[in-house]
Design a protein around this motif. Sequence first.
Motif, PDB file in Angstrom:
ATOM      1  N   GLU A 120     -14.828  22.820 -11.154  1.00 25.35           N
ATOM      2  CA  GLU A 120     -14.099  22.580  -9.935  1.00 25.35           C
ATOM      3  C   GLU A 120     -15.058  22.282  -8.780  1.00 25.35           C
TER       4      GLU A 120
ATOM      5  N   GLY B 147     -18.071  24.361  -9.121  1.00 28.57           N
ATOM      6  CA  GLY B 147     -17.763  25.668  -9.680  1.00 28.57           C
ATOM      7  C   GLY B 147     -17.530  25.553 -11.175  1.00 28.57           C
TER       8      GLY B 147
ATOM      9  N   ALA C 168     -17.950  28.133   2.635  1.00 23.59           N
ATOM     10  CA  ALA C 168     -18.452  26.762   2.661  1.00 23.59           C
ATOM     11  C   ALA C 168     -19.684  26.613   3.544  1.00 23.59           C
TER      12      ALA C 168
ATOM     13  N   TYR D 114     -13.620  29.999   2.437  1.00 21.97           N
ATOM     14  CA  TYR D 114     -14.066  29.230   1.274  1.00 21.97           C
ATOM     15  C   TYR D 114     -15.565  29.348   1.032  1.00 21.97           C
TER      16      TYR D 114
ATOM     17  N   GLN E 141     -13.505  22.494   3.346  1.00 25.26           N
ATOM     18  CA  GLN E 141     -12.146  21.962   3.198  1.00 25.26           C
ATOM     19  C   GLN E 141     -11.672  21.176   4.419  1.00 25.26           C
TER      20      GLN E 141
ATOM     21  N   SER F 162     -16.366  21.530  -5.170  1.00 25.00           N
ATOM     22  CA  SER F 162     -15.820  21.967  -3.888  1.00 25.00           C
ATOM     23  C   SER F 162     -16.842  21.810  -2.776  1.00 25.00           C
TER      24      SER F 162
ATOM     25  N   TRP G 298     -20.859  21.904  -4.081  1.00 22.06           N
ATOM     26  CA  TRP G 298     -21.195  22.596  -5.324  1.00 22.06           C
ATOM     27  C   TRP G 298     -20.123  22.314  -6.358  1.00 22.06           C
TER      28      TRP G 298
END
Lengths: 405, 187
Positions: free
Chosen positions: B60, B41, B110, B108, B65, B62, B39
């Motif tokens: 941003e 941000g 995620a 996160y 991670q 992301s 995605w």
Amino acid sequence: MAETIQQKQSIKEFIATIPFNKIGIKDLLNFEKTPQNMLVAVITLAFLAFFVLGVATYLMHGHHAYNVTREHPWGLLIAVYIFFVVSSTGLCIVGSLGDVFGFKDYEMISKRAIFGSIVTIMAGFAVIAFEIGHPVTMLIYNVLSPGLTSAIWWMGTLYGLYLTFMIIEFVFLLKHNMKMAKFFGLTGLLVGLAAHSNLGGVFGFLNARTISNGVFYPTYFILTAFITGIFIAFIMMGFRYKLEFPENAKVMLTNLAKIQGLLISILIFFVTWKFLTDIYGDMPNRADVAIHILGSWTFWAEVVLAMLIPLFIILKDMGKNLTGMFWASLSGMVGVFFMRYNLVHDTQLKPLQMMKTTEYELAPSWVNYFPSMTEIMISLGGLGLCILLYYVGTKLFNLDADTHH
Amino acid sequence: MARYGMALDYKNCINCKACEVACKEENGILMGADKHRIWVGVKEIEGEYPFLSIVSSSFEPSQCQHCDDAPCQEVCPTNATYYDENGVVRVNAEKCILCSYCMNACPYDARYVDDRTMTVDKCNFCSDTRLARGETTTACQNTCPTKVRTFGDLDDPNSEISELLRTREHFSLKSHLGTKPKLFYLT
Ligand code: SF4
Ligand code: SF4
Ligand code: SF4
């Protein structure tokens, strides 16, 4: 060869000699038709119907029938599961007072409490089976590739063992084999406590969730289990004696009420300090969440119903008002439900994407969640199941203490 | 074996979302689903017209991670989440029981539930697709028009990413949690 046949024989005999009453449907319908009893019966049946409906909806629509989301993956069913297993652990503690630790006064409730701990955890398993997406896969890979660093693995595995020990203990109690009952009771209790604190660890290990991370939940779970066990003890005994307690029950319940007073006071002390430390220093993602929790009605429902009302009733008559305690315990159990719900919901209140080092997204400030009809139906169904199993148990077994020793 | 990571020159991101499209295309991710695997941000511009702070707006990009010390892996009861030989954090859908613990544990956000398999999924550095074919690129990196992303082997001192991390200042997200992320944001 001959030996194994002999062993099989003796196991068969062991099982065949477990004392129980032969009952049919007729016996199950045979209860005093007072308005109160009828009300409980109708409610239980309604809850069981909800269970069927809820499960059917789940089987058709899967997790889409629930209001859980990516940001709030754990919903009502997890809370209800926790509610039931806390009840089970609590009843196990109460049951152990007599038959494991040898406090004579409490022996009269041992069998009933241990049976209660079996039915409550079964109800919990019944509910969680419809929350875990793939329960069969779980049974297989829990064994084939155990995740030993996972608190859920430990919690699930230990609770499975615990249930086994509780059943064995109950059988020995039925057979008056107090020595074996004590052995399995103690083992079951230790395994149950370990399982239960691991359940607290499921939350305590969440580094990402500052509000839950830490030692608080694993210890608090044991304390609240004991409290829950005492509440249920009052409810079970209240129904058993229709609030007209015999002398020995009075002695036991008054003592339990006093212990409860102490435990609730400790709980209030715990919770107060949890909030003080959460808020002090205004640490981001902890202080704001704690303040948000203080503003939610579900938190105050927990405080008033599970802590203040019971404590007030206990302190007023030094635990001697047993009828009052029965009602306070019902209030307490509703409060304990909110306690579990809050624990699950509050952990997930804060959206994680906002907590990145650079805030880059206008995420909602709080994650919202309200259970769906299906979730509510399955949850009430779990309660119905629990009451039904317990009721059948009261007919099937003699749950009172045996008079002859 | 390699230890894959990604460096993001995030200030170059123009929010075109080509990476999201490329990821969906490459890895068969559900169309129309938001924030599945990857995605961008968006931080909106601050201030009220005409006093807008143009520098406040930023994008941003992301994704997972690929933490070296991944909470999602630690909490997984069946080891459905595992580290593969390239240090990539992967999910074995066969073993996933959908307990959602990892979704709660990932700092996160995620991870998401793939509605088709009803198991948890997330970015896997194109391990099933590009890496499996022997390519050492990811779809998102390959497609990015402003070359925000650099993908490569962190253990290889000669790789482009190692060079970048030696010469450019960078940070990682929520590093105080000890997760040791392998996504690096270049400043
Ligand atoms: S970012 Fe989240 S999903 Fe990815 S490895 Fe780290 S903890 Fe796991
Ligand atoms: S949802 Fe699946 S991948 Fe995540 S922790 Fe549970 S079993 Fe592991
Ligand atoms: S590395 Fe591959 S899987 Fe991960 S976000 Fe990029 S394209 Fe998607």
